[in-house]
Scaffold this motif. Structure first.
Motif, short mmCIF file in Angstrom:
data_model
loop_
_atom_site.label_atom_id
_atom_site.label_comp_id
_atom_site.label_asym_id
_atom_site.label_seq_id
_atom_site.Cartn_x
_atom_site.Cartn_y
_atom_site.Cartn_z
N MET A 1 0.85 -1.19 0.00
CA MET A 1 0.00 0.00 0.00
C MET A 1 0.89 1.25 0.00
SD MET A 1 -2.72 1.21 2.85
CE MET A 1 -4.31 1.52 2.19
N ALA A 2 0.52 2.23 -0.79
CA ALA A 2 1.29 3.47 -0.90
C ALA A 2 1.00 4.37 0.30
CB ALA A 2 0.94 4.19 -2.19
N THR A 3 2.00 5.11 0.74
CA THR A 3 1.80 6.05 1.85
C THR A 3 1.16 7.32 1.31
OG1 THR A 3 3.96 7.10 1.55
CG2 THR A 3 3.88 5.17 2.99
N LYS A 4 0.68 8.15 2.22
CA LYS A 4 0.09 9.43 1.80
C LYS A 4 1.10 10.26 1.03
CE LYS A 4 -3.09 9.97 5.68
NZ LYS A 4 -3.44 10.80 6.84
N GLU A 5 2.33 10.24 1.49
CA GLU A 5 3.39 11.01 0.85
C GLU A 5 3.58 10.56 -0.60
OE1 GLU A 5 6.07 14.04 0.70
OE2 GLU A 5 4.94 13.53 2.49
N GLU A 6 3.58 9.26 -0.83
CA GLU A 6 3.74 8.73 -2.19
C GLU A 6 2.55 9.11 -3.07
OE1 GLU A 6 6.37 4.74 -1.15
OE2 GLU A 6 4.19 4.60 -1.21
N ILE A 7 1.36 9.08 -2.49
CA ILE A 7 0.16 9.46 -3.25
C ILE A 7 0.22 10.93 -3.63
CG2 ILE A 7 -2.35 9.72 -3.11
CD1 ILE A 7 -2.34 7.21 -1.28
N LEU A 8 0.59 11.77 -2.66
CA LEU A 8 0.69 13.20 -2.94
C LEU A 8 1.76 13.50 -3.98
CD1 LEU A 8 0.23 14.68 0.65
CD2 LEU A 8 -1.39 14.75 -1.24
N ASP A 9 2.87 12.79 -3.93
CA ASP A 9 3.92 12.98 -4.92
C ASP A 9 3.43 12.59 -6.31
OD1 ASP A 9 5.73 13.97 -3.10
OD2 ASP A 9 6.74 12.04 -2.78
N ALA A 10 2.66 11.50 -6.38
CA ALA A 10 2.13 11.05 -7.66
C ALA A 10 1.14 12.09 -8.22
CB ALA A 10 1.45 9.70 -7.51
#
Length: 128
Positions: A1-10
């Motif tokens: 599962m992706a972290t919030k940080e990874e989602i925001l970066d995407a």
């Protein structure tokens, strides 16, 4: 599962068109409408906040401006001296140089009193 940080970066790396498609997919998948509340909040907040800010900004400091000394110049000079800490010469110079501020940044109550005193002596006064 992706972290919030990874989602925001995407999301940060997406174009406007990709973001629009993501929003549509998000709404369909979760059965929500993100656009309506987002659009309503700034419109309602700006109108309500703007009206409230205008009401709060009622003027609380006034300048008492001597517009004209009138016929009773000596009486006006006496009133100017009573309202300020000016000497006779300074008060006379102020009256002669009208329109000039007599009092600056005073409360509404003090401004009204000063206006009444000066007008009682025959001067023309305005509050700003």
């Amino acid at each position: 599962m992706a972290t919030k940080e990874e989602i925001l970066d995407a999301i940060a790396g997406m174009t406007v068109l990709e973001l629009s498609e993501l929003l549509k997919d998000f709404e369909e998948k979760f059965g929500v409408t993100a656009a309506a509340p987002v659009a309503a909040a700034p419109a309602g907040g700006a109108a309500g906040g703007g009206a409230a800010a205008e009401e709060v900004e009622e003027q609380d400091e006034f300048d008492v401006i001597l517009s004209a000394a009138g016929d009773k110049k000596i009486q006006v000079i006496k009133e100017v001296r009573a309202l300020t800490s000016l000497g006779l010469k300074e008060a006379k110079d102020l009256v002669d140089a009208a329109p000039k501020p007599v009092l600056e940044r005073v409360s509404k109550e003090d401004a009204e009193k000063a206006k009444a005193q000066l007008e009682g002596a025959g001067a023309t006064v305005e509050l700003k």
